[in-house]
Write an enzyme that holds these catalytic residues in place. Sequence first.
Site, PDB file in Angstrom:
ATOM      1  N   ASN A  99       0.864  -1.180   0.000  1.00  0.00           N
ATOM      2  CA  ASN A  99       0.000   0.000   0.000  1.00  0.00           C
ATOM      3  C   ASN A  99       0.901   1.231   0.000  1.00  0.00           C
ATOM      4  O   ASN A  99       1.449   1.602   1.036  1.00  0.00           O
ATOM      5  CB  ASN A  99      -0.904  -0.002   1.250  1.00  0.00           C
ATOM      6  CG  ASN A  99      -1.727   1.264   1.352  1.00  0.00           C
ATOM      7  OD1 ASN A  99      -1.872   1.994   0.371  1.00  0.00           O
ATOM      8  ND2 ASN A  99      -2.264   1.535   2.532  1.00  0.00           N
ATOM      9  N   LYS A 108       0.061   4.296  -0.505  1.00  0.00           N
ATOM     10  CA  LYS A 108      -0.616   5.533  -0.072  1.00  0.00           C
ATOM     11  C   LYS A 108      -0.334   6.650  -1.109  1.00  0.00           C
ATOM     12  O   LYS A 108      -0.219   6.347  -2.298  1.00  0.00           O
ATOM     13  CB  LYS A 108      -0.178   5.919   1.335  1.00  0.00           C
ATOM     14  CG  LYS A 108      -0.182   4.720   2.283  1.00  0.00           C
ATOM     15  CD  LYS A 108      -0.045   5.080   3.713  1.00  0.00           C
ATOM     16  CE  LYS A 108       0.070   3.809   4.535  1.00  0.00           C
ATOM     17  NZ  LYS A 108      -0.130   4.015   5.955  1.00  0.00           N
ATOM     18  N   HIS A 110      -9.525   1.048   4.533  1.00  0.00           N
ATOM     19  CA  HIS A 110      -8.282   1.358   5.248  1.00  0.00           C
ATOM     20  C   HIS A 110      -8.600   2.374   6.349  1.00  0.00           C
ATOM     21  O   HIS A 110      -9.415   3.274   6.150  1.00  0.00           O
ATOM     22  CB  HIS A 110      -7.245   1.914   4.267  1.00  0.00           C
ATOM     23  CG  HIS A 110      -5.880   1.993   4.883  1.00  0.00           C
ATOM     24  ND1 HIS A 110      -5.526   2.995   5.754  1.00  0.00           N
ATOM     25  CD2 HIS A 110      -4.802   1.172   4.784  1.00  0.00           C
ATOM     26  CE1 HIS A 110      -4.269   2.787   6.154  1.00  0.00           C
ATOM     27  NE2 HIS A 110      -3.815   1.688   5.580  1.00  0.00           N
ATOM     28  N   GLU A 167      -7.097   4.896   7.353  1.00  0.00           N
ATOM     29  CA  GLU A 167      -6.910   6.308   6.962  1.00  0.00           C
ATOM     30  C   GLU A 167      -8.122   6.806   6.187  1.00  0.00           C
ATOM     31  O   GLU A 167      -8.534   7.958   6.324  1.00  0.00           O
ATOM     32  CB  GLU A 167      -5.614   6.449   6.143  1.00  0.00           C
ATOM     33  CG  GLU A 167      -4.384   6.315   7.041  1.00  0.00           C
ATOM     34  CD  GLU A 167      -3.125   5.851   6.334  1.00  0.00           C
ATOM     35  OE1 GLU A 167      -3.072   5.882   5.092  1.00  0.00           O
ATOM     36  OE2 GLU A 167      -2.191   5.439   7.048  1.00  0.00           O
ATOM     37  N   GLU A 179      -5.502  -4.710  10.615  1.00  0.00           N
ATOM     38  CA  GLU A 179      -4.538  -3.625  10.759  1.00  0.00           C
ATOM     39  C   GLU A 179      -4.818  -2.827  12.032  1.00  0.00           C
ATOM     40  O   GLU A 179      -5.636  -1.884  11.997  1.00  0.00           O
ATOM     41  CB  GLU A 179      -4.634  -2.692   9.552  1.00  0.00           C
ATOM     42  CG  GLU A 179      -4.257  -3.353   8.242  1.00  0.00           C
ATOM     43  CD  GLU A 179      -3.569  -2.366   7.323  1.00  0.00           C
ATOM     44  OE1 GLU A 179      -2.474  -2.655   6.876  1.00  0.00           O
ATOM     45  OE2 GLU A 179      -4.138  -1.281   7.082  1.00  0.00           O
ATOM     46  N   GLY A 223       2.195   2.695  10.468  1.00  0.00           N
ATOM     47  CA  GLY A 223       3.109   3.820  10.259  1.00  0.00           C
ATOM     48  C   GLY A 223       3.797   4.287  11.532  1.00  0.00           C
ATOM     49  O   GLY A 223       4.388   5.366  11.561  1.00  0.00           O
ATOM     50  N   SER A 281       3.305  -1.842  10.309  1.00  0.00           N
ATOM     51  CA  SER A 281       4.762  -1.821  10.501  1.00  0.00           C
ATOM     52  C   SER A 281       5.425  -3.171  10.215  1.00  0.00           C
ATOM     53  O   SER A 281       6.357  -3.580  10.917  1.00  0.00           O
ATOM     54  CB  SER A 281       5.115  -1.309  11.900  1.00  0.00           C
ATOM     55  OG  SER A 281       4.657   0.029  12.059  1.00  0.00           O
TER      56      SER A 281
HETATM   57  C1  PEP Z   1      -0.851   0.407   5.898  1.00  0.00           C
HETATM   58  O1  PEP Z   1      -0.946   1.594   5.664  1.00  0.00           O
HETATM   59  O2  PEP Z   1      -1.718  -0.373   5.481  1.00  0.00           O
HETATM   60  C2  PEP Z   1       0.281  -0.053   6.698  1.00  0.00           C
HETATM   61  C3  PEP Z   1       0.231  -1.259   7.194  1.00  0.00           C
HETATM   62  O3  PEP Z   1       1.315   0.833   6.858  1.00  0.00           O
HETATM   63  P1  PEP Z   1       2.730   0.538   7.578  1.00  0.00           P
HETATM   64  O4  PEP Z   1       3.249  -0.774   7.043  1.00  0.00           O
HETATM   65  O5  PEP Z   1       3.590   1.695   7.184  1.00  0.00           O
HETATM   66  O6  PEP Z   1       2.465   0.476   9.046  1.00  0.00           O
END
Ligand code: PEP
Length: 251
Positions: free
Chosen positions: A11, A13, A97, A99, A169, A175, A214
């Site tokens: 992803n 973004k 997601h 976000e 998630e 992040g 992460s």
């Molecule tokens: C995401 O945005 O779906 C995500 C898992 O980000 P990150 O790996 O940076 O935590």
Amino acid sequence: MPERKPLVAANWKMNKTVAETESYLGALSGHASQLGGVEVVVCPPSTALAGACAVAAGSGIQICAQNVHESESGAFTGEVSIAMLAELGVAGAIVGHSERRRLFGETDEALARKVPALLDAGMLAILCCGESEAERDSGETEAVLRRQLEADLEQVAVGDLGRVVIAYEPIWAIGTGRTATPEQAQEACAFIRELVAGIAADAAEALRVLYGGSVKRDNAAELFALRDVDGGLVGGASLDPDDFLAICRAA
Ligand code: PEP
């Protein structure tokens, strides 16, 4: 028991131009033949989808969008339909997601239409769910997952449930550099599978449940080895093709 092929999705973004996308996918495609046991998905920004599909064609790498609208067409300024994505060769979309839920008001009502619409079009639906830190601290993780998934999967035909990809998630791990412990990831992903088993046992066995939050090249193998984790949704660490390749190899 059906074999579940691991799936690892990048992803990106709001990162990477068309030129950057094409150069990344050119490099990644060169290694795609070593990734036969893994379904590899890259989700660039919408401006780069057409170029990404062209470069990835024939490599086995699938290109997905980061969002899609649930309606076929109409007065929805700034939105893109499933047919518009399919025309480009896009294989599916991430939906729900955190976000998009938090910053752009994506609702469970919209998700309840998006997921079956993607499946009806023969596309991948990567549905995200997860709790905030406050919700985890107050012991509400399972209640949040249940609420989100019961609402978001409500209109999916039972026969299609096993085709949904669910990404667990935890919002506090996205992040932040903080990863769920293997115990937390396994517990939540097993709970998601049990929820689906409550509707259809065979769908629960076929369903891919991803961990996201992460994931990095040095923790991917441990997370992906968990019994109910069938791969990952990777944000920051997917921006570097070498890191993403290493994460895919860990699946
Ligand atoms: C995401 O945005 O779906 C995500 C898992 O980000 P990150 O790996 O940076 O935590």
